[in-house]
Design a protein around this motif. Structure first.
Motif, PDB file in Angstrom:
ATOM      1  N   PHE A  61       8.168 -24.476 -19.656  1.00  0.00           N
ATOM      2  CA  PHE A  61       7.847 -23.819 -18.363  1.00  0.00           C
ATOM      3  C   PHE A  61       9.233 -24.182 -17.335  1.00  0.00           C
ATOM      4  CE2 PHE A  61       5.801 -23.833 -13.889  1.00  0.00           C
ATOM      5  CZ  PHE A  61       5.550 -22.425 -13.984  1.00  0.00           C
ATOM      6  N   GLY A  62       9.770 -25.296 -17.271  1.00  0.00           N
ATOM      7  CA  GLY A  62      10.835 -25.622 -16.451  1.00  0.00           C
ATOM      8  C   GLY A  62      11.959 -24.913 -17.008  1.00  0.00           C
ATOM      9  N   LEU A  63      12.081 -24.708 -18.388  1.00  0.00           N
ATOM     10  CA  LEU A  63      13.313 -24.286 -18.843  1.00  0.00           C
ATOM     11  C   LEU A  63      13.383 -22.658 -18.291  1.00  0.00           C
ATOM     12  CD1 LEU A  63      14.185 -25.689 -22.376  1.00  0.00           C
ATOM     13  CD2 LEU A  63      15.311 -26.178 -20.311  1.00  0.00           C
ATOM     14  N   MET A  64      12.054 -22.149 -18.171  1.00  0.00           N
ATOM     15  CA  MET A  64      12.183 -20.725 -17.942  1.00  0.00           C
ATOM     16  C   MET A  64      12.643 -20.340 -16.561  1.00  0.00           C
ATOM     17  SD  MET A  64       8.119 -19.617 -19.102  1.00  0.00           S
ATOM     18  CE  MET A  64       8.219 -18.333 -18.017  1.00  0.00           C
ATOM     19  N   HIS A  65      12.790 -21.397 -15.732  1.00  0.00           N
ATOM     20  CA  HIS A  65      13.247 -20.960 -14.310  1.00  0.00           C
ATOM     21  C   HIS A  65      14.699 -20.986 -14.323  1.00  0.00           C
ATOM     22  CE1 HIS A  65       9.186 -21.850 -13.515  1.00  0.00           C
ATOM     23  NE2 HIS A  65       9.138 -21.284 -12.468  1.00  0.00           N
ATOM     24  N   CYS A  66      15.422 -21.627 -15.500  1.00  0.00           N
ATOM     25  CA  CYS A  66      16.709 -21.560 -15.564  1.00  0.00           C
ATOM     26  C   CYS A  66      17.730 -21.708 -13.964  1.00  0.00           C
ATOM     27  CB  CYS A  66      17.367 -20.039 -16.221  1.00  0.00           C
ATOM     28  SG  CYS A  66      16.605 -19.576 -17.657  1.00  0.00           S
ATOM     29  N   ASN A  67      17.321 -22.738 -13.556  1.00  0.00           N
ATOM     30  CA  ASN A  67      17.672 -23.093 -12.156  1.00  0.00           C
ATOM     31  C   ASN A  67      17.848 -24.650 -11.875  1.00  0.00           C
ATOM     32  OD1 ASN A  67      17.782 -23.483  -9.108  1.00  0.00           O
ATOM     33  ND2 ASN A  67      18.188 -21.549  -9.172  1.00  0.00           N
ATOM     34  N   ILE A  68      19.048 -25.029 -11.671  1.00  0.00           N
ATOM     35  CA  ILE A  68      19.246 -26.541 -11.572  1.00  0.00           C
ATOM     36  C   ILE A  68      18.269 -27.247 -10.552  1.00  0.00           C
ATOM     37  CG2 ILE A  68      21.052 -26.353  -9.945  1.00  0.00           C
ATOM     38  CD1 ILE A  68      22.478 -28.795 -11.162  1.00  0.00           C
ATOM     39  N   VAL A  69      18.140 -26.432  -9.219  1.00  0.00           N
ATOM     40  CA  VAL A  69      17.197 -26.796  -8.388  1.00  0.00           C
ATOM     41  C   VAL A  69      15.535 -26.742  -8.824  1.00  0.00           C
ATOM     42  CG1 VAL A  69      16.642 -26.585  -5.923  1.00  0.00           C
ATOM     43  CG2 VAL A  69      18.884 -26.294  -6.623  1.00  0.00           C
ATOM     44  N   GLN A  70      15.323 -25.667  -9.366  1.00  0.00           N
ATOM     45  CA  GLN A  70      13.759 -25.225  -9.461  1.00  0.00           C
ATOM     46  C   GLN A  70      13.468 -26.017 -10.754  1.00  0.00           C
ATOM     47  OE1 GLN A  70      14.218 -21.153  -9.397  1.00  0.00           O
ATOM     48  NE2 GLN A  70      12.913 -21.006  -7.623  1.00  0.00           N
ATOM     49  N   THR A  71      14.145 -26.239 -11.984  1.00  0.00           N
ATOM     50  CA  THR A  71      13.583 -26.562 -13.157  1.00  0.00           C
ATOM     51  C   THR A  71      12.933 -28.131 -13.053  1.00  0.00           C
ATOM     52  OG1 THR A  71      15.240 -25.522 -14.505  1.00  0.00           O
ATOM     53  CG2 THR A  71      14.480 -27.491 -15.378  1.00  0.00           C
ATOM     54  N   PRO A  72      13.489 -29.249 -12.408  1.00  0.00           N
ATOM     55  CA  PRO A  72      12.697 -30.309 -12.331  1.00  0.00           C
ATOM     56  C   PRO A  72      11.304 -30.017 -11.481  1.00  0.00           C
ATOM     57  CG  PRO A  72      14.950 -30.602 -11.489  1.00  0.00           C
ATOM     58  CD  PRO A  72      14.707 -29.365 -11.370  1.00  0.00           C
ATOM     59  N   PHE A  73      11.337 -29.339 -10.705  1.00  0.00           N
ATOM     60  CA  PHE A  73       9.913 -29.078  -9.944  1.00  0.00           C
ATOM     61  C   PHE A  73       9.013 -28.154 -10.840  1.00  0.00           C
ATOM     62  CE2 PHE A  73       7.345 -26.508  -7.053  1.00  0.00           C
ATOM     63  CZ  PHE A  73       6.595 -27.208  -6.446  1.00  0.00           C
ATOM     64  N   ALA A  74       9.720 -27.455 -11.698  1.00  0.00           N
ATOM     65  CA  ALA A  74       8.644 -26.438 -12.337  1.00  0.00           C
ATOM     66  C   ALA A  74       8.236 -27.344 -13.547  1.00  0.00           C
ATOM     67  CB  ALA A  74       9.585 -25.413 -12.834  1.00  0.00           C
ATOM     68  N   PHE A  75       8.886 -28.379 -14.199  1.00  0.00           N
ATOM     69  CA  PHE A  75       8.414 -29.137 -14.890  1.00  0.00           C
ATOM     70  C   PHE A  75       7.243 -29.988 -14.566  1.00  0.00           C
ATOM     71  CE2 PHE A  75       8.598 -33.343 -16.835  1.00  0.00           C
ATOM     72  CZ  PHE A  75       8.152 -33.227 -18.170  1.00  0.00           C
ATOM     73  N   VAL A  76       7.240 -30.456 -13.442  1.00  0.00           N
ATOM     74  CA  VAL A  76       6.275 -31.300 -12.787  1.00  0.00           C
ATOM     75  C   VAL A  76       4.968 -30.590 -12.544  1.00  0.00           C
ATOM     76  CG1 VAL A  76       5.369 -32.800 -10.865  1.00  0.00           C
ATOM     77  CG2 VAL A  76       7.736 -33.093 -11.744  1.00  0.00           C
ATOM     78  N   VAL A  77       5.146 -29.200 -11.930  1.00  0.00           N
ATOM     79  CA  VAL A  77       4.083 -28.249 -11.793  1.00  0.00           C
ATOM     80  C   VAL A  77       3.590 -28.025 -13.215  1.00  0.00           C
ATOM     81  CG1 VAL A  77       3.636 -25.816 -11.220  1.00  0.00           C
ATOM     82  CG2 VAL A  77       5.073 -27.143  -9.629  1.00  0.00           C
ATOM     83  N   GLY A  78       4.305 -27.934 -14.041  1.00  0.00           N
ATOM     84  CA  GLY A  78       3.955 -27.434 -15.532  1.00  0.00           C
ATOM     85  C   GLY A  78       3.068 -28.826 -15.980  1.00  0.00           C
ATOM     86  N   LEU A  79       3.361 -29.956 -15.900  1.00  0.00           N
ATOM     87  CA  LEU A  79       2.345 -31.039 -16.303  1.00  0.00           C
ATOM     88  C   LEU A  79       0.984 -30.901 -15.481  1.00  0.00           C
ATOM     89  CD1 LEU A  79       4.601 -33.901 -15.894  1.00  0.00           C
ATOM     90  CD2 LEU A  79       4.204 -33.121 -18.144  1.00  0.00           C
ATOM     91  N   VAL A  80       0.797 -30.475 -14.239  1.00  0.00           N
ATOM     92  CA  VAL A  80      -0.315 -30.291 -13.688  1.00  0.00           C
ATOM     93  C   VAL A  80      -1.034 -29.334 -14.140  1.00  0.00           C
ATOM     94  CG1 VAL A  80      -1.684 -30.107 -11.429  1.00  0.00           C
ATOM     95  CG2 VAL A  80       0.433 -31.310 -11.337  1.00  0.00           C
ATOM     96  N   LEU A  81      -0.480 -28.046 -14.364  1.00  0.00           N
ATOM     97  CA  LEU A  81      -1.237 -26.984 -14.869  1.00  0.00           C
ATOM     98  C   LEU A  81      -1.417 -27.008 -16.205  1.00  0.00           C
ATOM     99  CD1 LEU A  81       1.051 -24.153 -13.218  1.00  0.00           C
ATOM    100  CD2 LEU A  81      -1.169 -24.665 -12.659  1.00  0.00           C
ATOM    101  N   GLY A  82      -0.677 -27.691 -16.995  1.00  0.00           N
ATOM    102  CA  GLY A  82      -0.989 -28.117 -18.338  1.00  0.00           C
ATOM    103  C   GLY A  82      -2.413 -28.860 -18.579  1.00  0.00           C
ATOM    104  N   TYR A  83      -2.421 -29.986 -17.568  1.00  0.00           N
ATOM    105  CA  TYR A  83      -3.532 -30.764 -17.762  1.00  0.00           C
ATOM    106  C   TYR A  83      -4.929 -30.021 -17.346  1.00  0.00           C
ATOM    107  CZ  TYR A  83      -6.868 -34.114 -15.746  1.00  0.00           C
ATOM    108  OH  TYR A  83      -8.138 -34.714 -15.430  1.00  0.00           O
ATOM    109  N   VAL A  84      -4.751 -29.022 -16.106  1.00  0.00           N
ATOM    110  CA  VAL A  84      -5.967 -28.433 -15.926  1.00  0.00           C
ATOM    111  C   VAL A  84      -6.230 -27.336 -16.987  1.00  0.00           C
ATOM    112  CG1 VAL A  84      -6.467 -26.662 -14.334  1.00  0.00           C
ATOM    113  CG2 VAL A  84      -5.163 -28.370 -13.562  1.00  0.00           C
TER     114      VAL A  84
END
Length: 245
Positions: free
Chosen positions: A101-124
């Protein structure tokens, strides 16, 4: 794909929603820290970030960002990509789907945040249901952004350089032989301050970023004296001029 897990309680849902809101705040703070670090090496991630987040300001794009994208991304990342990995363990499946999910965003700023969001959404998705992951994703894209709003600030640097606003028409004097007129999108609130700064605000993050990027492109900062339009938190590394003789 739509395997049911344990029932979602009201308290659990709002706790997860609070995690997203805290995440948005931390993301903004970390973005500033990241930009500061890059500035120390004469680099900036701001123009790239604005270009990467540039989208249309149409109603169809709003519907896509708020509903279409969350549904499609959840089906792909937490459905197609994650479900087959659950057999190797829930933690592994959630971790890999978040990485994707983080790699999908292809952005140096957004990727780390998307990774953390992906962890929460994956857990849910694993513990409750992918439909709950979709719901949280939609709220993150729409409600939080609408409530908080987004803002970019630009500074005009240069003798005689100035901006004026009449209605929705922004007029820029940037040292050219002609003035530049820019029609501000109706979804954007633009303010010109006495300090020769422009504040761009709106509920659509993509549109705010694209508007700021468009205005900056009219006169990017030049490398010798720094004259031009820059983000207020953008550091310009000036070059030394050529000496005579």
């Amino acid at each position: 794909l739509f395997t049911r897990g344990r029932p979602m309680k009201v308290g659990d849902f709002f706790c997860l929603l609070a995690v997203f809101m805290v995440g948005q705040t931390l993301f903004s703070l970390l973005s500033n820290v990241q930009e500061w670090i890059l500035n120390q090496f004469g680099l900036t991630a701001l123009p790239a970030m604005e270009s990467a987040t540039a989208q249309s300001e149409t109603l169809s794009m709003f519907l896509y960002v708020s509903f279409g994208a969350p549904i499609a991304e959840e089906l792909l990342c937490r459905g197609v990509a994650m479900r087959p990995l659950v057999q190797y363990g829930k933690r592994f499946a959630v971790l890999m789907s978040a990485f994707f999910f983080g790699l999908m965003h292809c952005n140096i700023v957004q990727t780390p945040f998307a990774f953390v969001v992906g962890l929460v959404l994956g857990y849910v998705a694993v513990e409750y249901n992918i439909l709950w992951a979709m719901a949280l994703h939609m709220i993150n894209n729409m409600v939080i952004g609408v409530t908080a709003g987004f803002k970019k600030e630009l500074a005009i640097v240069g003798v005689g350089y100035k901006a004026s606003l009449a209605g929705s028409k922004l007029t820029l004097n940037l040292g050219y032989s002609h003035v530049i007129e820019f029609e501000v999108p109706k979804e954007i609130k633009l303010t010109v301050t006495p300090e020769n700064k422009m504040i761009i605000e709106g509920i659509d993050k993509q549109l705010v970023g694209e508007t700021a990027a468009q205005i900056r492109r009219f006169r990017p900062p030049e490398p010798y004296k720094g004259k031009g339009i820059r983000y207020v938190d953008e550091r310009i590394i000036l070059k030394e001029g050529k000496s005579a003789g």
